[in-house]
Design an enzyme around this catalytic site. Structure first.
Site, mmCIF file in Angstrom:
data_model
loop_
_atom_site.group_PDB
_atom_site.id
_atom_site.type_symbol
_atom_site.label_atom_id
_atom_site.label_comp_id
_atom_site.label_asym_id
_atom_site.label_seq_id
_atom_site.Cartn_x
_atom_site.Cartn_y
_atom_site.Cartn_z
ATOM 1 N N GLU A 112 1.302 -1.273 -0.224
ATOM 2 C CA GLU A 112 -0.039 -0.184 -0.194
ATOM 3 C C GLU A 112 0.836 0.684 0.228
ATOM 4 O OE1 GLU A 112 -2.335 -0.395 3.315
ATOM 5 O OE2 GLU A 112 -2.728 -1.662 2.867
ATOM 6 N N LYS A 114 2.241 4.559 1.738
ATOM 7 C CA LYS A 114 2.925 5.097 2.988
ATOM 8 C C LYS A 114 2.397 6.458 2.676
ATOM 9 C CE LYS A 114 5.198 5.352 7.168
ATOM 10 N NZ LYS A 114 4.751 6.937 7.152
ATOM 11 N N ASP A 116 1.316 10.365 3.834
ATOM 12 C CA ASP A 116 2.526 11.233 4.773
ATOM 13 C C ASP A 116 1.206 11.575 4.961
ATOM 14 O OD1 ASP A 116 4.040 12.068 6.415
ATOM 15 O OD2 ASP A 116 4.637 13.056 5.147
ATOM 16 N N TYR A 228 -7.145 2.472 6.282
ATOM 17 C CA TYR A 228 -7.243 0.660 5.007
ATOM 18 C C TYR A 228 -6.754 -0.586 6.361
ATOM 19 C CZ TYR A 228 -3.070 3.713 7.929
ATOM 20 O OH TYR A 228 -2.590 4.523 8.982
ATOM 21 N N LYS A 316 10.525 3.193 3.196
ATOM 22 C CA LYS A 316 10.757 4.266 2.525
ATOM 23 C C LYS A 316 11.130 4.989 1.138
ATOM 24 C CE LYS A 316 9.389 6.451 6.539
ATOM 25 N NZ LYS A 316 9.797 7.000 6.784
ATOM 26 N N CYS A 410 8.248 48.629 -1.549
ATOM 27 C CA CYS A 410 7.958 47.154 -2.507
ATOM 28 C C CYS A 410 9.158 47.463 -3.692
ATOM 29 C CB CYS A 410 6.409 48.014 -2.697
ATOM 30 S SG CYS A 410 5.912 46.893 -4.216
ATOM 31 N N CYS A 413 7.013 49.024 -6.991
ATOM 32 C CA CYS A 413 6.527 50.471 -6.650
ATOM 33 C C CYS A 413 7.119 51.502 -5.797
ATOM 34 C CB CYS A 413 4.507 50.309 -6.703
ATOM 35 S SG CYS A 413 4.428 50.090 -4.978
ATOM 36 N N CYS A 428 2.627 45.389 0.518
ATOM 37 C CA CYS A 428 2.635 46.843 -0.112
ATOM 38 C C CYS A 428 1.362 47.564 -0.119
ATOM 39 C CB CYS A 428 3.263 46.626 -1.775
ATOM 40 S SG CYS A 428 2.883 47.972 -2.790
ATOM 41 N N CYS A 433 -0.266 50.311 -7.456
ATOM 42 C CA CYS A 433 0.945 48.936 -7.155
ATOM 43 C C CYS A 433 0.893 48.038 -8.594
ATOM 44 C CB CYS A 433 1.539 47.892 -6.346
ATOM 45 S SG CYS A 433 2.996 47.078 -6.662
HETATM 46 S S1 IVH Z 1 -0.232 0.595 9.006
HETATM 47 C C1 IVH Z 1 -0.097 -2.249 12.806
HETATM 48 N N1 IVH Z 1 -1.377 1.561 6.651
HETATM 49 O O1 IVH Z 1 2.077 5.257 9.013
HETATM 50 C C2 IVH Z 1 -0.332 -0.842 11.046
HETATM 51 N N2 IVH Z 1 -0.071 2.699 8.329
HETATM 52 O O2 IVH Z 1 4.239 4.327 10.061
HETATM 53 C C3 IVH Z 1 0.540 0.290 11.093
HETATM 54 N N3 IVH Z 1 0.173 5.437 7.094
HETATM 55 O O3 IVH Z 1 1.221 5.940 11.553
HETATM 56 C C4 IVH Z 1 0.390 0.902 10.695
HETATM 57 N N4 IVH Z 1 0.066 4.502 5.491
HETATM 58 O O4 IVH Z 1 -0.107 6.460 10.116
HETATM 59 C C5 IVH Z 1 -0.711 1.464 7.584
HETATM 60 N N5 IVH Z 1 -1.068 2.184 4.124
HETATM 61 C C6 IVH Z 1 -0.785 2.481 5.183
HETATM 62 C C7 IVH Z 1 -0.468 3.644 5.612
HETATM 63 C C8 IVH Z 1 0.131 3.602 7.445
HETATM 64 C C9 IVH Z 1 0.046 6.280 6.429
HETATM 65 C C10 IVH Z 1 0.880 5.648 8.400
HETATM 66 C C11 IVH Z 1 0.028 5.435 9.751
HETATM 67 C C12 IVH Z 1 0.816 4.540 10.605
HETATM 68 C C13 IVH Z 1 2.592 5.779 10.109
HETATM 69 C C14 IVH Z 1 3.669 4.630 10.023
#
Ligand code: IVH
Length: 593
Positions: A112, A114, A116, A228, A316, A410, A413, A428, A433
């Site tokens: 999935e 991640k 942010d 999720y 990451k 400014c 102007c 400004c 202007c």
């Molecule tokens: S699973 C045990 N799935 O990332 C399950 N987390 O660094 C733990 N996050 O606190 C979370 N997308 O806020 C999961 N598809 C995803 C996610 C996700 C973003 C965030 C979540 C978690 C943090 C972990």
């Protein structure tokens, strides 16, 4: 320093950054720098397991919640994830868990994005959304139910299933609230124009928007949500992650379409590779992928390390940030006169794009972070958002760097600038202007406003330069002959331009109201005002009390509206716009006889 001292020092530092990130929404270091600190601590603790204490940040998920919201105790701990940074880390994870499983256990996975954003916990009873909370410290979060209700994609009720199955009696869903990237820049500009503090990045904007004590403010922000997992349930039993996602989708929850099923770890590695070039095309910040063992029952048997389950791992993406030289300061002026500082940079490649400009947000930020001309700075790029300067690299200073002086005039102007007490912006104040006028016209003709596609930025600059436009209303009084006399403006181009302008006369009054660019009055607020008052002239006649009585209108907006209509220059502008035949009133609903 002894290892014990080093560990204590690192913990203090990490706790401070966790607090800045989770509680204040104002981090002072980049995520990559934070990860590096955290890794140092993890490594030191691995070598000195006797020094690990339960209160070490490696053993917990977040920081303490603010006092202002009611507390919510989560039905199960809200866990975090351990990190991998490349394919080798990922394979090492598989090897580690392999040693805990019966030999030759085959695993399949779900990958999935991640997201942010901000982790949220959504409780449904008999299908009804009854409570929503932030993660907080993992045990206890903040009750932000009212604010979550304002998010369009959040189901307030789980519908009865197509197969007649009722919603489960109890379901606690986990998801991530985020600020869509395509809205972020515009939103930040609006904040700046309103003299308010801007957000460092979309994640902080999401956190700041969700943790507003006044949910009307949250409602006006374009927050979005993806779900999720569920962390507590009754009446459902879905042991596989892939099926859980499908179930959530079926129940009406927003689930990322960008998830994939991987039968082997090789497939996971390929999915990771495939994500790298795609990460910047998604409308939310993706800082990695989450790899989950599909069999959640088996995954649970693997247990946890601190707050991190062994059965899933975040992998990451390489950081989209680099250091480069801050060469020169460029100051832009916005439509309300706000001076916006930008850094001209030594060109640097970040995530496949050459970056040579980055926003410095505002002059307060420059001072707060002590960014100096000539500094080596850390620059971050997130999605399609304008790159921004995270801060200076202090170790690389050689003494030749120059403190940035606040502008006194400014740059366009040359009029003296003003500061409004309590606001971060420098303005400004000159109504004539030329730069402000360009920005105002650009805004007036833009998509959410009068939407005159044929009227580009260059046209605005040229017409202002030639003195054909002195205010936004002049757009409607342009003469064909005058336009034809401009260089490069042939018949066809002029006809197109005039046809575009003509078509815009029919825009509904809420578009016109938006286009006027009154502080705090964007399209949502414009809609609310006209819904209640019926027309722009009725707005001019309304006082502060009347305006505040409108659902969704706060004192700040009301005051800005009153001040705008009181200004004689604006009254003249309205007269001109009325004379141009624009629509000032909403259509009357015909009352059936
Ligand atoms: S699973 C045990 N799935 O990332 C399950 N987390 O660094 C733990 N996050 O606190 C979370 N997308 O806020 C999961 N598809 C995803 C996610 C996700 C973003 C965030 C979540 C978690 C943090 C972990």
């Amino acid at each position: 320093m002894t290892p014990a001292e080093r560990i204590i020092h690192l913990r203090e530092e990490i706790n401070y950054h966790l607090y800045r990130y989770h509680v204040l929404d104002a981090p002072v270091i980049s995520d990559a720098e934070y990860d590096a600190l955290f890794r140092q601590l993890v490594e030191l603790e691995a070598v000195h397991p006797d020094l690990v204490t339960p209160d070490s940040p490696t053993q917990r998920a977040g920081a303490a919640p603010l006092d202002a919201f009611a507390k919510v105790v989560h039905p199960a701990p809200i866990l975090s994830l351990s990190n991998a940074f490349n394919e080798a880390d990922l394979r090492a994870w598989r090897a580690r868990i392999g040693r805990l499983l019966p030999p030759d256990t085959e695993l399949d996975y779900v990958v999935e994005p991640k997201i942010d954003g901000l982790s949220v916990v959504l409780t449904y009873r008999d299908g009804l959304f009854v409570q929503g909370a932030t993660r907080g410290n993992g045990e206890e979060g903040e009750d932000v139910t009212q604010n979550l209700r304002t998010i369009g994609r959040l189901p307030r009720r789980i519908p009865v299933q197509r197969n007649g199955r009722p919603a489960p009696p109890y379901l606690v869903v986990r998801g991530e609230v985020y600020f869509p990237l395509d809205k972020f820049e515009h939103f930040n500009n609006a904040l700046l124009e309103a003299g308010e503090r801007t957000y460092m990045n979309p994640r902080n904007a999401a956190a700041g928007s969700l943790r507003q004590l006044d949910s009307r403010i949250t409602a006006a922000r374009p927050l979005s949500l993806l779900c999720y997992d569920f962390i507590a349930w009754e009446g459902v039993d879905i042991p596989r992650q892939w099926d859980r996602l499908a179930y959530l989708r079926e129940m009406g929850f927003p689930v990322s379409p960008d998830v994939s099923y991987c039968a082997t770890l090789d497939e996971v590695a390929r999915a990771y590779e495939a994500w790298l070039p795609r990460r910047n095309t998604i409308n939310y910040e993706v800082d990695g992928i989450v790899v989950k063992i599909n069999d959640r029952v088996l995954a649970d048997t693997l247990g946890y390390v601190g707050r991190e389950p062994r059965g899933a791992i975040a992998t990451k993406f390489p950081a989209q940030e680099k250091t480069t030289k801050f060469l020169a300061l460029n100051v832009n002026v916005g439509r309300t006169g706000v001076l916006a500082p930008n850094a001209v940079l030594e060109p640097v490649e970040i995530g496949g794009v050459i970056v040579q400009n980055a926003t410095l947000h505002n002059f307060d930020e420059i001072a707060r972070k002590d960014i100096r001309l000539g500094d080596t700075v850390l620059v971050k790029r997130a999605g399609d958002v304008i790159p921004y300067v995270v801060g200076p690299v202090l170790e690389l200073r050689d003494g030749t760097e120059q403190v940035i002086q606040l502008p006194t005039h400014c740059p366009f102007c040359q009029e003296p600038v003003v500061r409004i007490p309590g606001e971060v912006a420098i303005y400004c104040d000159n109504p004539t202007c030329p730069e402000q006028l360009v920005r105002r016209i650009e805004y007036f003709v833009s998509r959410g406003a009068m939407d005159i596609e044929t009227f580009g930025s260059q046209t605005a600059v040229l017409l202002i330069e030639k003195g054909l436009i002195k205010d936004v209303a002049d757009v409607y009084f342009l003469k064909r002959e005058a336009l034809l006399s401009l260089e490069g403006y042939k018949e066809k181009k002029v006809d197109n331009l005039l046809a575009g302008i003509q078509a815009s006369r029919e825009r509904p009054p809420e578009r016109l109201l938006t286009a006027l660019g009154i502080r705090f009055v964007g399209s949502v607020v414009a809609g609310l005002l006209l819904q209640d008052l019926g027309g722009i002239d009725e707005m001019a006649a309304a006082d502060q009390v009347r305006l505040e009585s409108i659902e969704g209108i706060g004192p700040q907006t009301a005051a800005a509206v009153v001040a705008w209509f009181r200004d004689e220059r604006n009254q003249k502008l309205l007269d001109k716009l009325r004379a141009a035949g624009l629509r000032f009133r909403k259509e009357q609903a015909t009352i059936p006889a």
